[in-house]
Design a protein around this motif. Structure first.
Motif, PDB file in Angstrom:
ATOM      1  N   VAL A 100      -7.090   3.722  -6.434  1.00 37.82           N
ATOM      2  CA  VAL A 100      -6.619   4.821  -5.990  1.00 37.82           C
ATOM      3  C   VAL A 100      -7.701   5.619  -5.109  1.00 37.82           C
ATOM      4  CG1 VAL A 100      -5.817   7.260  -6.519  1.00 37.82           C
ATOM      5  CG2 VAL A 100      -5.032   5.260  -7.814  1.00 37.82           C
ATOM      6  N   LEU A 101      -7.543   5.944  -3.913  1.00 31.95           N
ATOM      7  CA  LEU A 101      -8.307   6.519  -3.024  1.00 31.95           C
ATOM      8  C   LEU A 101      -7.820   7.953  -2.756  1.00 31.95           C
ATOM      9  CD1 LEU A 101      -8.657   3.862  -0.283  1.00 31.95           C
ATOM     10  CD2 LEU A 101     -10.078   4.274  -2.089  1.00 31.95           C
ATOM     11  N   ILE A 128      -3.474   2.688  -3.387  1.00 33.42           N
ATOM     12  CA  ILE A 128      -2.586   4.017  -3.447  1.00 33.42           C
ATOM     13  C   ILE A 128      -3.549   4.882  -2.804  1.00 33.42           C
ATOM     14  CG2 ILE A 128      -1.522   5.699  -4.633  1.00 33.42           C
ATOM     15  CD1 ILE A 128      -0.673   3.620  -6.697  1.00 33.42           C
ATOM     16  N   ALA A 129      -3.294   5.715  -1.589  1.00 29.78           N
ATOM     17  CA  ALA A 129      -4.137   6.745  -1.149  1.00 29.78           C
ATOM     18  C   ALA A 129      -3.461   8.002  -1.475  1.00 29.78           C
ATOM     19  CB  ALA A 129      -3.985   6.422   0.447  1.00 29.78           C
ATOM     20  N   LEU A 130      -4.148   9.178  -1.633  1.00 27.66           N
ATOM     21  CA  LEU A 130      -3.722  10.405  -1.950  1.00 27.66           C
ATOM     22  C   LEU A 130      -4.407  11.274  -0.924  1.00 27.66           C
ATOM     23  CD1 LEU A 130      -4.465  10.589  -5.789  1.00 27.66           C
ATOM     24  CD2 LEU A 130      -2.638   9.427  -4.638  1.00 27.66           C
ATOM     25  N   THR A 131      -3.542  12.345  -0.387  1.00 28.57           N
ATOM     26  CA  THR A 131      -4.274  13.237   0.339  1.00 28.57           C
ATOM     27  C   THR A 131      -3.341  14.572   0.410  1.00 28.57           C
ATOM     28  OG1 THR A 131      -5.065  14.007   2.697  1.00 28.57           O
ATOM     29  CG2 THR A 131      -2.964  12.500   2.258  1.00 28.57           C
ATOM     30  N   THR A 165       0.936  -1.223  -0.095  1.00 26.56           N
ATOM     31  CA  THR A 165       0.032   0.170  -0.070  1.00 26.56           C
ATOM     32  C   THR A 165       0.870   1.136   0.044  1.00 26.56           C
ATOM     33  OG1 THR A 165      -1.899  -1.166   1.217  1.00 26.56           O
ATOM     34  CG2 THR A 165      -1.931   1.221   1.373  1.00 26.56           C
ATOM     35  N   LEU A 166       0.260   2.169  -0.797  1.00 22.52           N
ATOM     36  CA  LEU A 166       1.213   3.623  -0.960  1.00 22.52           C
ATOM     37  C   LEU A 166       0.468   4.626  -0.398  1.00 22.52           C
ATOM     38  CD1 LEU A 166       3.911   4.646  -2.143  1.00 22.52           C
ATOM     39  CD2 LEU A 166       2.758   4.632  -4.369  1.00 22.52           C
ATOM     40  N   LEU A 167       1.025   5.609   0.039  1.00 18.01           N
ATOM     41  CA  LEU A 167       0.423   6.978   0.497  1.00 18.01           C
ATOM     42  C   LEU A 167       1.276   7.979  -0.167  1.00 18.01           C
ATOM     43  CD1 LEU A 167      -1.381   8.646   2.127  1.00 18.01           C
ATOM     44  CD2 LEU A 167       0.294   8.488   4.096  1.00 18.01           C
ATOM     45  N   ILE A 168       0.497   8.750  -1.053  1.00 20.45           N
ATOM     46  CA  ILE A 168       1.307  10.017  -1.597  1.00 20.45           C
ATOM     47  C   ILE A 168       0.552  11.211  -1.099  1.00 20.45           C
ATOM     48  CG2 ILE A 168       1.348  11.154  -3.930  1.00 20.45           C
ATOM     49  CD1 ILE A 168       1.218   8.380  -5.302  1.00 20.45           C
TER      50      ILE A 168
END
Length: 321
Positions: free
Chosen positions: A105-106, A145-148, A31-34
């Motif tokens: 992608v979230l 992959i989560a984006l915030t 899992t990836l956080l960007i």
């Protein structure tokens, strides 16, 4: 031959390092956080990682957690069974199920409701879920992959984001620097986007005058790449089509073709009053835009290329009424 299917325009050391990290994490399933400010290109980076990794031919599905009501976010993610809630007239497959072995992608994961956050925690821990109103446990093989653009540690501290979910997400984290921190990318990005925008609008060849290049480099770009593209689109649409001496068929873009707040803020940097800090330039750009739109928040945020929420936060930060 490169396996990239999307361009990642980068000349600045900061963006080159980010590209190198993206190439390293692309083959993994973790899992990836960007993270990064609005408009920096987080979603573009997520798509690039999908395209250069082994999942490139599998589905790439994105859900905007901030634009859907909480119950619809859960339905989009997990799917639902017929009759599980009012309006559920038939079974619907969710993105987690439709993603197969691809990438989910979230976007703006911090906007998930507390209940949805709890369900996502289970998905990440157990790699399984049930449709809303269902009892069958389904397995997930897609990468998430989560984006915030939200400061998640601060959100955890104030109780709006689950700490356990944050720790589960924060395994591999990529931070996309704002455009003001990778200034060597500004002109290459501007040239690339100019070619894209002028093609969309059916315009011929275009280039920047030297004065326009200086202006683009001097401006702080608080709305990052999104604001840059918006400014270029305005320039392309409203340019009087002045041609270059060397090529009569080539339009030369001048500072006058760009929004007034960009010209003004960039000009202030080169004024006889001395250099301004990035915060002073940003404050000036926001103040000028608010005044020009008679303090219409939605219109100002569109011009600046930032969200309403970000504009309201910056207006409060700088004490602008």
């Amino acid at each position: 031959m490169s396996t990239e299917r999307l361009p990642w325009v980068s000349q600045d050391p900061a963006s080159l390092r980010l590209l190198e990290l993206a190439q390293k994490v692309a083959p993994t399933a973790t899992t990836l956080l960007i993270i990064g400010e609005s408009g920096t290109g987080k979603d573009h980076l997520a798509r690039l990682i999908h395209e250069i990794g082994p999942r490139r031919d599998a589905p790439y599905l994105k859900i905007d957690c901030a634009s859907l009501p909480p119950h619809l976010v859960e339905s989009e993610l997990f799917g639902h069974e017929r009759g599980s809630f009012t309006g559920a007239v038939e079974r619907k497959l969710g993105r987690l199920e439709m993603g197969g072995a691809g990438t989910i992608v979230l976007d703006e994961i911090a906007a998930l409701s507390p209940e949805a956050q709890g369900k996502m925690l289970r998905v990440l821990q157990e790699r399984s879920f049930e449709r809303l109103g269902g009892t069958e446990t389904l397995q997930i093989s897609a990468r998430i992959i989560a984006l915030t653009n939200v400061d998640l540690p601060a959100a955890v501290k104030n109780g709006t984001f689950r700490e356990d979910l944050y720790f589960r997400l924060n395994v591999l984290t990529l931070g996309v620097p704002p455009l003001r921190e990778r200034r060597a990318d500004i002109l290459p990005l501007a040239e690339y986007l100019l070619d894209v925008v002028r093609s969309v609008h059916g315009r011929g060849a275009m280039k920047f005058s030297e004065a326009s290049q200086r202006m683009l480099l001097a401006y702080a770009w608080p709305g990052n790449i999104r604001e840059l593209r918006n400014a270029l689109e305005r320039a392309v649409v409203f340019s009087p089509r002045a041609t270059t001496p060397s090529s009569p068929s080539e339009t030369l873009l001048q500072p006058a073709d760009f929004p007034e707040h960009i010209r003004g803020a960039a000009g202030a940097v080169h004024s006889g009053e001395g250099l301004l800090s990035l915060e002073e330039v940003e404050k000036g750009a926001i103040a000028a835009t608010l005044e020009a739109t008679h303090y219409q928040i939605t219109r100002s945020s569109e011009i600046l290329g930032i969200s309403r929420k970000t504009l309201l936060e910056k207006r409060k930060k700088y004490g602008l009424k």
